[in-house]
Design a protein around this motif. Structure first.
Motif, PDB file in Angstrom:
ATOM      1  N   ILE A 287       0.868  -1.178   0.000  1.00  9.29           N
ATOM      2  CA  ILE A 287       0.000   0.000   0.000  1.00  9.29           C
ATOM      3  C   ILE A 287       0.906   1.229   0.000  1.00  9.29           C
ATOM      4  N   ASN A 288       0.818   2.023  -1.063  1.00  2.52           N
ATOM      5  CA  ASN A 288       1.687   3.184  -1.189  1.00  2.52           C
ATOM      6  C   ASN A 288       1.036   4.184  -2.144  1.00  2.52           C
ATOM      7  N   LYS A 289       1.144   5.452  -1.850  1.00  2.00           N
ATOM      8  CA  LYS A 289       0.515   6.458  -2.712  1.00  2.00           C
ATOM      9  C   LYS A 289       1.323   6.735  -3.975  1.00  2.00           C
ATOM     10  N   ASP A 290       2.594   6.255  -4.005  1.00  2.00           N
ATOM     11  CA  ASP A 290       3.452   6.441  -5.175  1.00  2.00           C
ATOM     12  C   ASP A 290       3.325   5.224  -6.088  1.00  2.00           C
ATOM     13  N   ALA A 291       2.689   5.402  -7.226  1.00  2.00           N
ATOM     14  CA  ALA A 291       2.471   4.284  -8.148  1.00  2.00           C
ATOM     15  C   ALA A 291       3.781   3.735  -8.711  1.00  2.00           C
ATOM     16  N   ASP A 292       4.845   4.508  -8.654  1.00  2.00           N
ATOM     17  CA  ASP A 292       6.129   4.076  -9.198  1.00  2.00           C
ATOM     18  C   ASP A 292       7.061   3.495  -8.133  1.00  2.00           C
ATOM     19  N   ALA A 293       6.566   3.303  -6.934  1.00  2.00           N
ATOM     20  CA  ALA A 293       7.413   2.772  -5.854  1.00  2.00           C
ATOM     21  C   ALA A 293       7.919   1.375  -6.226  1.00  2.00           C
ATOM     22  N   PRO A 294       9.198   1.100  -6.008  1.00  2.00           N
ATOM     23  CA  PRO A 294       9.766  -0.205  -6.366  1.00  2.00           C
ATOM     24  C   PRO A 294       9.079  -1.398  -5.691  1.00  2.00           C
ATOM     25  N   ALA A 299       5.397  -6.997  -5.432  1.00  2.00           N
ATOM     26  CA  ALA A 299       4.123  -7.242  -4.755  1.00  2.00           C
ATOM     27  C   ALA A 299       3.199  -8.119  -5.604  1.00  2.00           C
ATOM     28  N   ASP A 300       2.500  -9.010  -4.932  1.00  2.00           N
ATOM     29  CA  ASP A 300       1.462  -9.798  -5.599  1.00  2.00           C
ATOM     30  C   ASP A 300       0.185  -8.978  -5.737  1.00  2.00           C
ATOM     31  N   TYR A 301      -0.060  -8.117  -4.743  1.00  2.00           N
ATOM     32  CA  TYR A 301      -1.219  -7.231  -4.769  1.00  2.00           C
ATOM     33  C   TYR A 301      -0.744  -5.841  -4.368  1.00  2.00           C
ATOM     34  N   GLY A 302      -1.134  -4.840  -5.146  1.00  2.00           N
ATOM     35  CA  GLY A 302      -0.725  -3.480  -4.838  1.00  2.00           C
ATOM     36  C   GLY A 302      -1.902  -2.528  -4.841  1.00  2.00           C
ATOM     37  N   LEU A 303      -1.870  -1.583  -3.937  1.00  5.77           N
ATOM     38  CA  LEU A 303      -2.933  -0.586  -3.844  1.00  5.77           C
ATOM     39  C   LEU A 303      -2.290   0.799  -3.770  1.00  5.77           C
ATOM     40  N   VAL A 304      -2.555   1.617  -4.793  1.00  8.84           N
ATOM     41  CA  VAL A 304      -2.062   2.994  -4.800  1.00  8.84           C
ATOM     42  C   VAL A 304      -3.106   3.857  -4.103  1.00  8.84           C
ATOM     43  N   ALA A 305      -2.792   4.257  -2.880  1.00 10.80           N
ATOM     44  CA  ALA A 305      -3.788   4.979  -2.085  1.00 10.80           C
ATOM     45  C   ALA A 305      -3.118   5.633  -0.885  1.00 10.80           C
ATOM     46  N   ASP A 306      -3.860   6.537  -0.256  1.00  8.79           N
ATOM     47  CA  ASP A 306      -3.406   7.187   0.970  1.00  8.79           C
ATOM     48  C   ASP A 306      -3.523   6.186   2.121  1.00  8.79           C
ATOM     49  N   LEU A 307      -2.411   5.811   2.699  1.00  4.65           N
ATOM     50  CA  LEU A 307      -2.416   4.765   3.737  1.00  4.65           C
ATOM     51  C   LEU A 307      -3.189   5.196   4.989  1.00  4.65           C
ATOM     52  N   PHE A 308      -3.245   6.501   5.276  1.00  4.98           N
ATOM     53  CA  PHE A 308      -3.895   6.956   6.503  1.00  4.98           C
ATOM     54  C   PHE A 308      -5.416   6.768   6.470  1.00  4.98           C
ATOM     55  N   THR A 309      -5.978   6.685   5.271  1.00  7.20           N
ATOM     56  CA  THR A 309      -7.408   6.397   5.162  1.00  7.20           C
ATOM     57  C   THR A 309      -7.654   4.942   4.770  1.00  7.20           C
ATOM     58  N   THR A 310      -6.744   4.391   3.977  1.00  4.69           N
ATOM     59  CA  THR A 310      -6.934   3.041   3.458  1.00  4.69           C
ATOM     60  C   THR A 310      -6.768   1.966   4.533  1.00  4.69           C
ATOM     61  N   VAL A 311      -5.738   2.086   5.374  1.00  6.70           N
ATOM     62  CA  VAL A 311      -5.485   1.048   6.375  1.00  6.70           C
ATOM     63  C   VAL A 311      -6.625   0.953   7.393  1.00  6.70           C
TER      64      VAL A 311
END
Length: 323
Positions: A287-294, A299-311
């Protein structure tokens, strides 16, 4: 025919799970060499640990027990391990803090070559070769040991925990060898252990790790997710260096190497040093807001989102699904 000796790790009178990975290696090595494997349990009040070791299919379990070995000090353990290792071709333990401290000293006393932190055993006939990660896991080296005796430490995450083999191995008492006069001057002062109701990080089946992006809200965001998943909590080096997480939670090349069934990386960019410590995980969720994060590359599953609301929302959804 050649035999293998597993140097078990015990704590508070019980066998640590790290030992089970070394036993898996020992089974492979003994089969390749046409021999058998034994397990050495050393320490104070280790009867329960020896009883558990006796279920793992060893030819025998050697027990070196003494009140003088209550608190681990390498200088006091090494003479007994060396004496017990006489007659064995391979001496193995896990590359835990215990193994990293003890086994190189054992190798030196046995005048044996040392293959450290190996991830795979390669057998060619009766010849053993050892594969180990290098350059933060971006390359692998194959090493051979030219001495008659091999001392090996295995990466816990690379060898599945050995299951009980059925039956009970015979248990034999072995003599505890007194330390040298120089070793007698080494004094045990204290062991400061972090107590937690969560699973131990290196042995957990589920790990939730956080990065520097969590800032001062590290525990506020991660703890509820770890609680609902029954997970251990980990952290990136950046989060530890910034003081957001304790140093003993660090996962990575210079921290702990983990390979759980599920690894959830929250706000972790995925620097190469961190990936070296967790990319062996069975399922990786990022879970990371940066879509280009290594981190998304492994990751098998990735979520581009704000972690403070998503988690927090993820926690609610898991709780709802479980009723």
């Amino acid at each position: 025919m050649a035999d293998v000796l597993v140097v078990a790790e015990a704590a508070e009178g019980k066998l640590k799970k790290t030992t089970h990975s070394a036993v898996t290696f020992a089974r492979q090595a003994a089969a390749a060499l046409g021999g058998s494997y034994s397990i050495l349990v050393i320490g104070d009040a280790v009867g329960d640990a020896a009883a558990e070791a006796a279920t793992l299919g060893a030819a025998k379990v050697l027990v070196a027990e003494s009140s003088a070995l209550k608190d681990y000090v390498a200088e006091r353990y090494v003479p007994t391990v060396v004496a017990a290792a006489k007659g064995y071709t391979v001496v193995v333990g896990t590359a835990s803090a215990y193994g990293k401290d003890l086994l190189p000293r054992v190798a030196a006393r046995l005048s044996a070559g040392f293959a450290s932190d190996i991830s795979e055993l390669l057998a060619e006939g009766n010849s053993l070769k050892y594969k180990r990660p290098m350059y933060a896991g971006n390359a692998y080296g194959i090493c051979t040991v030219a001495t008659p005796v091999h001392v090996v430490s295995v990466r816990q995450s690379a060898f599945a925990a050995a299951e009980p083999a059925g039956g009970k191995s015979p248990i034999e008492q072995v003599a505890v060898v007194p330390p040298s006069a120089a070793a007698e001057r080494v004094e045990f002062v204290s062991f400061d252990q972090v107590k937690s109701e969560r699973p131990e990080l290196a042995e957990a089946k589920v790990v939730v790790s956080g990065g520097r992006a969590l800032k001062e809200r590290f525990n506020e965001v991660l703890d509820p997710l770890a609680d609902v998943l029954g997970a251990a909590v980990g952290a990136s080096r950046a989060a530890c260096d910034a003081g957001y997480a304790a140093s003993d939670l660090q996962v990575g090349q210079t921290g702990k190497v983990v390979a759980p069934s599920l690894y959830v990386a929250v706000g972790i960019s995925g620097a190469i040093q961190h990936l070296a410590g967790m990319k062996g995980s069975k399922v990786i969720v990022a879970i990371n807001k940066d879509a280009d994060a290594p981190i998304f590359q492994v990751a098998d599953y990735g979520l581009v989102a704000d972690l403070f609301t998503t988690v927090p929302e993820l926690v609610k959804q898991i709780q709802a699904a479980r009723g």
